[in-house]
Design an enzyme around this catalytic site. Structure first.
Site, short mmCIF file in Angstrom:
data_model
loop_
_atom_site.label_atom_id
_atom_site.label_comp_id
_atom_site.label_asym_id
_atom_site.label_seq_id
_atom_site.Cartn_x
_atom_site.Cartn_y
_atom_site.Cartn_z
N VAL A 67 0.84 -1.22 0.00
CA VAL A 67 0.00 0.00 0.00
C VAL A 67 0.87 1.26 0.00
O VAL A 67 0.54 2.26 -0.65
CB VAL A 67 -0.98 -0.01 1.20
CG1 VAL A 67 -1.87 1.23 1.18
CG2 VAL A 67 -1.84 -1.27 1.18
N LYS A 89 -6.79 -1.42 10.20
CA LYS A 89 -8.08 -1.77 10.83
C LYS A 89 -7.90 -2.48 12.17
O LYS A 89 -8.67 -2.27 13.10
CB LYS A 89 -8.91 -2.61 9.88
CG LYS A 89 -8.23 -3.84 9.33
CD LYS A 89 -7.77 -3.66 7.90
CE LYS A 89 -6.73 -4.69 7.53
NZ LYS A 89 -6.60 -4.95 6.12
N GLU A 146 -3.67 -10.96 4.33
CA GLU A 146 -2.92 -10.27 5.38
C GLU A 146 -1.57 -10.96 5.56
O GLU A 146 -1.40 -12.12 5.16
CB GLU A 146 -3.69 -10.34 6.71
CG GLU A 146 -5.00 -9.60 6.72
CD GLU A 146 -4.82 -8.11 6.45
OE1 GLU A 146 -4.18 -7.42 7.25
OE2 GLU A 146 -5.32 -7.63 5.43
N LYS A 186 -12.95 -4.73 10.55
CA LYS A 186 -13.60 -3.73 9.69
C LYS A 186 -15.05 -3.52 10.12
O LYS A 186 -15.55 -2.40 10.17
CB LYS A 186 -13.53 -4.19 8.23
CG LYS A 186 -12.09 -4.28 7.71
CD LYS A 186 -12.04 -5.06 6.40
CE LYS A 186 -10.62 -5.18 5.86
NZ LYS A 186 -10.49 -6.16 4.78
N1 HSE Z 1 -6.54 -9.06 3.65
C1 HSE Z 1 -7.49 -8.06 3.34
C2 HSE Z 1 -8.54 -8.67 2.42
C3 HSE Z 1 -6.81 -6.89 2.68
O1 HSE Z 1 -8.34 -9.79 1.95
O2 HSE Z 1 -9.56 -8.06 2.20
C4 HSE Z 1 -7.60 -5.63 2.73
O3 HSE Z 1 -7.93 -5.22 4.00
#
Ligand code: HSE
Length: 434
Positions: free
Chosen positions: A14, A105, A190, A205
């Site tokens: 990112v 998050k 992740e 989230k």
């Molecule tokens: N690991 C997260 C996903 C990346 O697969 O959505 C974005 O938050």
């Protein structure tokens, strides 16, 4: 006007995406923000990659604390991830009077209350659009676009990795492990993919979405979390035949006695838009009393989609940098002194409908006994299928109408103790999203 000065913490997927977007679209971004936005310093635990990109153009090192204390910097972008060091750096940046933009998050779901309180006290912004559903501007939509509404529920596919896995398992019949490896290779997962497949990332989230929707404190510890690791291919196939698709959903609902906050696989009617969100895409449905249902769809992961949200936050902060802190949009959509103390319901108190699958001896009286148990708990059946498995054994699938989870659990326990039931009961929640 002179450029606003940004320090970048972390230069992974990112971080480099943010640098690319900010550089490529610099002119248009400046026209929107009212001044240029300039990355002036980068700090990362492993600076080699950033050094190869920036060369001598910018200071790049591993002095994270130095960056967040640098008097030249107005905004810190936190993209190092994790909770410990990130928390330390964000709190230090706030204490030093810097605005923070973060995609973290996990950090906000666990320490958001402390971070937002410190930021309010210091009069700085903490912007986190990239933390939920990647590039989809869902935070902006709930926090600003829907402020007229009393929000009733939010339901979404907010983890790209698990949606990719479920899509590939359904469409190509591939095994779970093969598809997970592919998701990791594509950079969706992740750093610790158990966060994805166990539902933890989606719960981080969802916790933030619930706070924004209902004006409650961040309460990740109260979220119910169930991932996709125990999901069987057999149920994906049965669901399809019955007109449903299985999705990992994050759901938060306002109920008369509290708020539901839950992440788990769910059968969704195949004709619903949410059921047709495939691959690593994300989608969130928000139901407000005035607007009805609204749907937000887009890329939930990846370098530039997530950078899109990071840069949008940078523009917001740049525009509002010189405004009176008391007149800015509150971090959690509601004024900090107006957050409500509403109970998060334990999972036993939620209400939804259920898919139940189990193996029985195929002989008279079996269904009568099963349906009696359900009737005694006021659980109403909406559909039932029996499929011959082998000579004398059958698979029973029961779909229920909405029921209280605690009652369903008791019924499952009683069904499992019947002598003619030869398997445990597979239970998957169903969401009709209406
Ligand atoms: N690991 C997260 C996903 C990346 O697969 O959505 C974005 O938050």
């Amino acid at each position: 006007m002179s450029p606003i000065k940004v320090g970048l913490l972390g230069f992974g997927v990112v971080g480099s995406g943010t640098y690319s977007v900010l550089t490529r679209n610099a002119e248009e971004i400046a026209r929107r923000a009212g001044r240029s936005i300039e990355i002036v310093r980068v700090a990362t635990r492993t600076p080699a990659k950033a050094k190869s990109v920036f060369g001598e153009a910018l200071p790049v090192d591993n002095d994270l604390a130095g960056l967040v204390s640098d008097p030249e910097i107005d905004i810190v972008i936190e993209l190092i991830g994790g909770e410990t060091l990130a928390r330390e750096m964000v709190m230090l940046a706030i204490a030093n009077g810097k605005h923070v933009v973060t995609a973290n998050k996990a950090l906000l779901a666990r320490y958001g209350n402390e971070i937002f309180a410190a930021a309010s006290k210091q009069g700085v912004m903490v912007a986190f659009e990239a933390a939920v559903a990647g590039g989809i501007p869902i935070i902006k939509a709930i926090r600003e676009g829907l402020t007229a509404n009393r929000i009733q529920w939010v339901a979404g596919i907010i983890n790209g990795t698990t949606n990719f896995i479920l899509s590939e398992m359904r469409q190509r019949g591939l095994p779970f492990e093969t598809v997970l490896a592919e998701a990791q290779r594509l950079g969706y997962a992740e750093a610790d993919p158990t966060f994805d497949i166990e539902g933890v990332d989606a719960a981080h989230k969802l916790t933030l979405l619930a706070s924004l929707a209902f004006g409650i404190r961040v309460q990740f510890d109260k979220a119910y979390i169930e991932g996709i690791i125990n999901l069987e291919q057999e149920d994906i196939v049965h669901a399809e035949r019955l007109g449903y698709r299985i999705k990992l959903l994050g759901i938060t609902k306002r109920r008369p006695d509290g708020i539901e906050l839950r992440v788990h696989p769910a059968l969704v009617p195949a004709q619903k838009l949410l059921a047709n969100v495939e691959g690593a895409m994300n989608a969130v449905v928000v139901k407000g009393d005035a607007i009805g249902e609204t749907l937000y769809y887009g890329a939930g992961a990846g370098a530039e989609p997530t950078a899109s949200a990071v840069v949008a936050d940078l523009v917001d902060v740049t525009r509002l940098h010189t405004t009176d802190p008391g007149h800015r949009v509150p971090h959690l959509a509601f004024q900090p002194n107006a957050l409500a103390d509403i109970n998060i319901l334990p999972i036993s108190e939620i209400r939804t409908s259920y898919y139940l699958r189990f193996l029985v001896e195929d002989r008279p009286g079996v269904l009568a006994d099963v349906t009696r148990i359900l009737a005694d708990k006021s659980i109403s059946i909406s559909a039932m299928v029996q499929e011959q498995k082998t000579e004398g054994a059958a698979v029973i699938i029961i779909l229920t109408h909405e029921a209280r989870e605690g009652d369903v659990n008791q019924a499952i326990h009683q069904i499992e103790t019947l002598g003619f039931v030869h398997s445990s009961v597979t239970r998957i929640r169903m969401e009709n999203l209406s």
